[in-house]
Design a protein around this motif. Structure first.
Motif, PDB file in Angstrom:
ATOM      1  N   GLU A   1      38.543  47.450  40.180  1.00 53.87           N
ATOM      2  CA  GLU A   1      37.348  46.657  40.474  1.00 53.87           C
ATOM      3  C   GLU A   1      36.070  47.250  39.892  1.00 53.87           C
ATOM      4  N   ARG A   2      36.229  47.938  38.753  1.00 54.78           N
ATOM      5  CA  ARG A   2      35.044  48.385  38.021  1.00 54.78           C
ATOM      6  C   ARG A   2      34.475  47.224  37.215  1.00 54.78           C
ATOM      7  N   ARG A   3      35.355  46.295  36.858  1.00 60.29           N
ATOM      8  CA  ARG A   3      34.966  45.075  36.146  1.00 60.29           C
ATOM      9  C   ARG A   3      35.771  43.929  36.712  1.00 60.29           C
ATOM     10  N   SER A   4      35.263  42.721  36.499  1.00 60.44           N
ATOM     11  CA  SER A   4      35.980  41.514  36.924  1.00 60.44           C
ATOM     12  C   SER A   4      36.351  40.713  35.689  1.00 60.44           C
ATOM     13  N   PRO A   5      37.508  40.078  35.700  1.00 54.26           N
ATOM     14  CA  PRO A   5      37.884  39.232  34.571  1.00 54.26           C
ATOM     15  C   PRO A   5      36.898  38.080  34.414  1.00 54.26           C
ATOM     16  N   ASP A   6      36.549  37.754  33.160  1.00 59.75           N
ATOM     17  CA  ASP A   6      35.703  36.583  32.930  1.00 59.75           C
ATOM     18  C   ASP A   6      36.550  35.324  33.126  1.00 59.75           C
ATOM     19  N   ARG A   7      35.921  34.175  32.995  1.00 59.29           N
ATOM     20  CA  ARG A   7      36.628  32.910  33.286  1.00 59.29           C
ATOM     21  C   ARG A   7      37.866  32.728  32.418  1.00 59.29           C
ATOM     22  N   ALA A   8      37.747  33.038  31.129  1.00 61.92           N
ATOM     23  CA  ALA A   8      38.910  32.890  30.241  1.00 61.92           C
ATOM     24  C   ALA A   8      40.040  33.816  30.677  1.00 61.92           C
ATOM     25  N   ALA A   9      39.697  35.036  31.064  1.00 64.22           N
ATOM     26  CA  ALA A   9      40.723  35.980  31.515  1.00 64.22           C
ATOM     27  C   ALA A   9      41.348  35.518  32.830  1.00 64.22           C
ATOM     28  N   VAL A  10      40.547  34.944  33.713  1.00 63.90           N
ATOM     29  CA  VAL A  10      41.079  34.418  34.979  1.00 63.90           C
ATOM     30  C   VAL A  10      42.104  33.327  34.693  1.00 63.90           C
ATOM     31  N   VAL A  11      41.792  32.460  33.735  1.00 57.53           N
ATOM     32  CA  VAL A  11      42.730  31.392  33.367  1.00 57.53           C
ATOM     33  C   VAL A  11      44.016  32.000  32.818  1.00 57.53           C
ATOM     34  N   LEU A  12      43.883  32.951  31.879  1.00 56.24           N
ATOM     35  CA  LEU A  12      45.070  33.597  31.302  1.00 56.24           C
ATOM     36  C   LEU A  12      45.893  34.281  32.395  1.00 56.24           C
ATOM     37  N   LEU A  13      45.239  35.018  33.269  1.00 59.75           N
ATOM     38  CA  LEU A  13      45.961  35.724  34.337  1.00 59.75           C
ATOM     39  C   LEU A  13      46.640  34.749  35.297  1.00 59.75           C
ATOM     40  N   SER A  14      46.007  33.612  35.538  1.00 64.35           N
ATOM     41  CA  SER A  14      46.626  32.595  36.401  1.00 64.35           C
ATOM     42  C   SER A  14      47.889  32.025  35.761  1.00 64.35           C
TER      43      SER A  14
END
Length: 95
Positions: free
Chosen positions: A66-79
């Motif tokens: 939790e030093r960084r949070s995934p951006d929206r594109a990364a959230v989509v990829l991770l989902s």
């Protein structure tokens, strides 16, 4: 109202909110993804997860710690990885 007037009004509203003189109309809470849970469910180390899905291992570590949070594109990829990891790995390997 012109664009400039709207911009000035927005800046004044932001200042009032910052001073505690007004409440924001709404609060945006970004979607989160539990990267560690996805990785552990796949039984992969951080390095193996990063390699399989073409991600920098440092980025995976930063997300998990939790030093960084995934951006929206990364959230989509991770989902998508969470739902169809083999398909994502296959597509990335073919590229």
């Amino acid at each position: 109202m012109s664009f400039g007037q709207e911009l000035i009004q927005s800046a004044n509203e932001a200042l009032e909110i910052a001073k505690g003189e007004a409440k924001p109309a709404g609060v945006f809470v970004p979607e989160t993804v539990d990267v560690a849970a996805i990785r552990k469910r796949l039984k992969l180390s951080q390095a193996a997860f990063a390699a399989r899905f073409c991600l920098p291992v440092g980025t995976v570590r930063d997300w998990e710690q939790e030093r960084r949070s995934p951006d929206r594109a990364a959230v989509v990829l991770l989902s998508i990885i969470d739902r169809k990891p083999d398909v994502v790995a296959e597509v990335l390997a073919a590229g």
